[in-house]
Design an enzyme around this catalytic site. Structure first.
Site, PDB file in Angstrom:
ATOM      1  N   HIS A 181       0.823  -1.209   0.000  1.00 42.25           N
ATOM      2  CA  HIS A 181       0.000   0.000   0.000  1.00 42.25           C
ATOM      3  C   HIS A 181       0.857   1.260   0.000  1.00 42.25           C
ATOM      4  O   HIS A 181       0.529   2.246  -0.663  1.00 42.25           O
ATOM      5  CB  HIS A 181      -0.930   0.010   1.217  1.00 42.25           C
ATOM      6  CG  HIS A 181      -2.123  -0.882   1.054  1.00 42.25           C
ATOM      7  ND1 HIS A 181      -2.119  -1.994   0.259  1.00 42.25           N
ATOM      8  CD2 HIS A 181      -3.373  -0.818   1.587  1.00 42.25           C
ATOM      9  CE1 HIS A 181      -3.304  -2.583   0.301  1.00 42.25           C
ATOM     10  NE2 HIS A 181      -4.091  -1.888   1.105  1.00 42.25           N
ATOM     11  N   HIS A 222       1.199  -4.394   8.968  1.00 47.57           N
ATOM     12  CA  HIS A 222       2.623  -4.518   8.700  1.00 47.57           C
ATOM     13  C   HIS A 222       3.383  -4.089   9.945  1.00 47.57           C
ATOM     14  O   HIS A 222       2.858  -3.356  10.800  1.00 47.57           O
ATOM     15  CB  HIS A 222       3.050  -3.629   7.524  1.00 47.57           C
ATOM     16  CG  HIS A 222       2.759  -4.220   6.181  1.00 47.57           C
ATOM     17  ND1 HIS A 222       3.600  -5.093   5.546  1.00 47.57           N
ATOM     18  CD2 HIS A 222       1.707  -4.049   5.347  1.00 47.57           C
ATOM     19  CE1 HIS A 222       3.092  -5.441   4.374  1.00 47.57           C
ATOM     20  NE2 HIS A 222       1.937  -4.820   4.239  1.00 47.57           N
ATOM     21  N   ASP A 226       8.391  -2.277   7.787  1.00 49.50           N
ATOM     22  CA  ASP A 226       7.853  -2.368   6.424  1.00 49.50           C
ATOM     23  C   ASP A 226       7.504  -0.993   5.873  1.00 49.50           C
ATOM     24  O   ASP A 226       7.720  -0.701   4.694  1.00 49.50           O
ATOM     25  CB  ASP A 226       6.608  -3.255   6.407  1.00 49.50           C
ATOM     26  CG  ASP A 226       6.885  -4.643   6.944  1.00 49.50           C
ATOM     27  OD1 ASP A 226       8.052  -5.065   6.879  1.00 49.50           O
ATOM     28  OD2 ASP A 226       5.950  -5.308   7.424  1.00 49.50           O
TER      29      ASP A 226
END
Length: 314
Positions: A181, A222, A226
């Site tokens: 994302h 996450h 990340d």
């Protein structure tokens, strides 16, 4: 009022048709790059699906972001997805604004070629990282006890290649180190930062990207690493690739003719004009057009020649 609406609608339709013709010409020249970028999106999804088969649930790793940010909970996981959907749709609509608005700076096809190049490079690095090291996913459906934490062995290759879209993408596990994302979000924000025209929207886009980062960690989708890795890696990828790619033409300068080939008629007309100039004794190169002045029946090249003749006569 009706006359005004009809006139504006006619202008809008002509603008749309003209833009469509321009973009089709660009698409014919760049369709291979767009197709390759779209195919890689499938490859990226296939790789994420494959690493899910390797995922082994375990205790959630110690994370500084989990310590400072309160956990939103499984029932509020939709918040970060809503923000990402807003960013994605807003950017897509912006790339197609030249079809509607009169003031425009970009070409839709060329911008998407650039965006897909950024995405492909970032996603390729992401695939390498999550296949190099598999970490236990922090998301709720990736934890021990969840039926989705492990995937059973596929019965056929077709089951793998279909990637169970969109459920297989939403409930994936093991594709960590990078946040997918955040890759999309940062690529969109950095692209608008360079080619957008509204400074207020640019500031708002960076704010949304920051909020999106916090929501991803708060939703436990996450680890904090990340998100952090995505921030500096995607920025570096875009910086270096953008230097290698040719610069996009600025529509405000009106140099579309440099992008589109001349038609046969235009070429013939230009050749006839040049031949006509040569037959008349005129040079085609404007640099050879020097001022000539006639003095006493003689054509002089410049003012210095006139001055020399006057001195000799004296």
């Amino acid at each position: 009022m009706t006359l005004y609406i009809g006139r504006e609608a006619s202008k809008l339709w002509k603008r749309f048709c003209s833009e469509t013709t321009t973009e089709i010409n660009l698409l014919l020249d760049n369709w291979k790059y767009l197709l390759a970028g779209l195919i890689f999106q499938y490859i990226h999804g296939l790789a994420a699906r494959g690493v899910h088969y390797l995922h082994r649930p375990g205790p959630t790793l110690q994370d500084l972001g989990f310590y400072f940010l309160p956990e939103l909970g499984q029932d509020k996981a939709y918040i970060s997805e809503t923000v990402f959907t807003f960013v994605f749709l807003s950017f897509v609509l912006w790339t197609f604004h030249p079809f509607i608005f009169k003031s425009k700076k970009i070409y839709t096809v060329l911008v998407w070629c650039r965006v897909l190049a950024f995405l492909v490079a970032s996603q390729a690095l992401r695939i390498i990282t999550f296949y190099s090291t598999q970490l236990p996913g922090p998301n709720y459906h990736c934890r021990e006890g969840s039926k989705l934490a492990r995937l059973p062995k596929p019965h056929s290759a077709l089951e793998v290649f279909l990637i169970n879209f969109p459920r297989g993408v939403i409930y994936g596990c093991g594709d960590l180190i990078f946040s997918s994302h955040m890759i999309f979000t940062l690529v969109f924000v950095l692209t608008y930062q360079k080619y957008g025209t509204k400074s207020c929207i640019k500031h708002f886009a960076w704010l949304v990207a920051t909020v999106q980062s916090l929501l991803i960690v708060a939703s436990r989708k996450h680890y904090t690493v990340d998100v952090v890795v995505a921030w500096y890696t995607v920025s570096l990828v875009i910086f270096f690739i953008d230097k290698k790619l040719p610069e996009l033409p600025d529509r405000s300068s009106g140099n579309l003719l440099l992008l589109l080939p001349l038609s046969t008629k235009d070429k013939d007309g230009k050749s006839k004009e040049e031949n006509h100039k040569l037959l008349n004794g005129n040079s085609v190169d404007p640099a050879d057009w020097r001022p000539r002045t006639q003095v006493n029946g003689k054509i002089q090249e410049d003012a210095n020649g006139i001055h020399d003749n006057a001195m000799n006569g004296a």
